[in-house]
Design an enzyme around this catalytic site. Structure first.
Site, short mmCIF file in Angstrom:
data_model
loop_
_atom_site.label_atom_id
_atom_site.label_comp_id
_atom_site.label_asym_id
_atom_site.label_seq_id
_atom_site.Cartn_x
_atom_site.Cartn_y
_atom_site.Cartn_z
N GLU A 246 -4.75 1.67 3.04
CA GLU A 246 -4.65 0.51 3.78
C GLU A 246 -5.24 0.75 5.11
O GLU A 246 -5.73 -0.15 6.15
CB GLU A 246 -3.80 -0.34 3.46
N ASP B 232 0.71 -10.62 0.80
CA ASP B 232 0.39 -9.30 0.86
C ASP B 232 1.93 -8.45 2.71
O ASP B 232 2.46 -9.49 3.15
CB ASP B 232 -0.62 -8.43 1.75
N ASP C 164 -0.46 4.45 1.37
CA ASP C 164 -0.10 5.64 2.13
C ASP C 164 0.09 4.98 3.36
O ASP C 164 1.00 3.29 3.80
CB ASP C 164 -1.65 5.54 2.89
N HIS D 250 0.75 -1.19 -0.28
CA HIS D 250 0.12 -0.27 -0.32
C HIS D 250 0.45 0.85 -0.32
O HIS D 250 2.07 1.30 0.67
CB HIS D 250 -1.23 0.21 1.37
#
Length: 530
Positions: A212, A240, A147, A145
């Site tokens: 996220e 992930d 952010d 992600h």
């Protein structure tokens, strides 16, 4: 005389039976338990990976260190971009767009390759499709992600968005661990593949959500919808972020422990409220709304949710660890059925390991009072549970009600999500074993174990695509550095970042090596496969 002897004999036999009932049988049972426990400890078997002899026998290559400094500088540059998520629809959106441009500028081969397609999803998330040379096989997905969480610059020793490399050793900045090292690590690996003049055999996706840290509703959820819209409804596996490698966290071994998340705790956010009557503080009631609620919250903290150690997938964590620890800990880890209570009492002393034992309870918000001299009319508190996979949200809330035991305290469920299903991790599960070997190829002393991930990730948006969802952060964090995660002075060493890039490279290479083991795609038209 004969009658007396018979009576004496009967009394002796009665005492003998009583001795056996009270002492002999329990003693024998205890000795049997001890024998079984020791037998299991002595003859514990290491988990073999015979199904992956293809990977074990290959000539393995890694990314060399000739460009290690340049890669570190590229990560440092990304850390200068404050792509912060504060709350839903409250983000530094211009910074996200700036990060898009930064990636395009710094990874020119990815963005010019004819077999890679970049898409911007919902304005701020990124989806890259890497078209492999072999058609008809299930693709996989590498997730991360863009952010980061907010930061208070006054509490940092270095500027949090300065992208500083200190002493040619550490890269400092918000997102160094979570999770720009994941985004850039994946892209560095793909860029290196192209730089060598190669193209992956297997098709895969790079999916980078933009929110996220605030649930992924606008990012990963939309990425998943985009895949569905083009007919991609199955993936071989999803990888992930998750646990980093740790050392000295779990007793019994001095090796690095790599915990691969095979499930993820659920979550429940509850609002507790008490209503009363406002009044003057000069003649207060015996109990105020604040007092009633404070007592309820205190009871929750004093009576944590029950221990579930050994009742969920964490039992496999210790089973996989058992062959690699000293005999005493092997005795414990391979006999959870007998020692789970003892282990739970030790683990619950430390907040981090306590999270493996049970559903955790955190009081995150408390509101009450309107004026210095006014008895408050109401009070509210917010409780956040991270729910163990062996417990449902409803069971956790029922336990709360039992412990609070006060009808004046109203419980409202704000949000909830059950724990994720447990992904397969046995010897016959090719994706898990492939991730395991990829870790060991880079972190050669690592003991790889399945585990329950105690936080939440974007994997929840991909649950319908595959049963093989794994969570792992390919870097090393020592116990003293755990507080840097979402905390102050977040950093990653240059060497550990290099290893992270190598890990993603090995995933891509190993996935190609196992292409003959991959199920077929459900899409028939090769030209429109993705």
């Amino acid at each position: 005389m004969g009658l007396a002897s018979k009576r004496k004999g009967r009394r002796y036999r009665c005492w003998q039976k009583l001795f056996l009932a009270l002492i002999g049988f329990p003693l024998a049972a205890g000795l049997l338990l001890v024998f079984v426990a020791i037998f299991r400890a002595v003859f514990v078997h290491q988990q073999n990976q015979s199904v992956l002899h293809i990977l074990n026998n290959q000539v393995m290559d890694k990314i060399d260190e000739s460009q290690i400094t340049q890669r570190a500088e590229r990560l440092a540059g990304a850390l200068k971009i404050p792509s912060v998520s504060y709350a839903t629809d409250n983000q530094e959106k211009e910074a996200l767009l700036q990060l898009h441009q930064y990636l395009e500028t710094n990874f020119p081969l990815i963005h010019s390759a004819t077999f890679i397609k970049k898409e911007v999803i919902n304005t701020y998330s990124l989806l890259y499709t890497v078209e492999g040379t072999t058609k008809g096989k299930l693709p996989y997905l590498l997730a991360s992600h863009l952010d980061v969480v907010p930061v208070d610059p006054s509490t940092w020793e270095v500027p949090p968005f300065g992208g500083k490399i200190i002493n040619r050793t550490y890269i400092y900045g918000r997102g160094a661990i979570d999770d720009k090292s994941g985004v850039l690590g994946i892209m560095e690996a793909v860029e290196y593949v192209i730089q060598r003049g190669h193209r992956p055999q297997r098709t895969f996706f790079m999916a980078f959500g933009h929110d996220e840290e605030i649930s992924g509703n606008r990012g990963a959820q939309e990425l998943a919808k985009a895949l569905k819209a083009r007919g991609v409804d199955r993936l071989d596996f999803v990888l992930d972020e998750g646990f980093p490698l740790t050392k000295n966290l779990i007793p019994g071994t001095d090796k690095h422990i790599a915990m691969v998340g095979i499930s993820e705790k659920g979550t429940a956010t509850l609002e507790l409220s008490v209503s009363g009557n406002p009044g003057h503080s000069s003649f207060p009631p015996p109990e105020s709304a604040i007092g009633i609620l404070a007592a309820a919250v205190a009871r929750l903290e004093e009576n944590p949710q029950p221990s579930l150690l050994g009742k969920g997938p964490e039992s496999a964590t210790f089973k996989y660890l058992a062959p690699h620890v000293s005999f005493f800990y092997r005795l414990l880890y391979n006999n959870m059925w007998l020692f789970s209570g003892l282990m739970a009492r030790q683990m619950e002393r430390v907040p981090l390991t306590n999270a493996f034992v049970r559903t955790t309870t955190a009081i995150t918000v408390f509101h009450g009072g309107i004026k210095d001299n006014v008895v408050p009319p109401s009070a509210k508190a917010v409780i956040n549970h991270r729910v163990h996979p062996s417990q449902t949200v409803a069971e956790a809330i029922a336990y709360d009600r039992k412990i609070i035991s006060d009808p004046r305290v109203h419980i409202r469920v704000k949000t909830f999500r059950e724990a994720h299903p447990v992904s397969p991790f046995g010897l016959d599960c090719i994706p898990f074993q492939m991730v395991m070997i990829s870790i060991q190829q880079v972190f050669t002393d690592a003991v790889v174990v399945p585990a329950v991930f105690i936080a939440n990730t974007d994997t929840r948006w991909y649950l319908s695509f595959t049963k093989n969802l794994y969570r792992f952060l390919p870097t090393v964090i020592m116990p003293e550095d755990v507080s840097r995660y979402h905390g102050n002075n977040e950093r990653i060493s240059i060497q550990h970042y290099h290893e992270a890039v190598n890990f993603y490279y090995r995933i891509i290479k190993n996935a190609d090596m196992l292409i003959d083991q991959v199920p077929a795609s459900t899409t028939n038209n090769d030209d429109e496969e993705l």
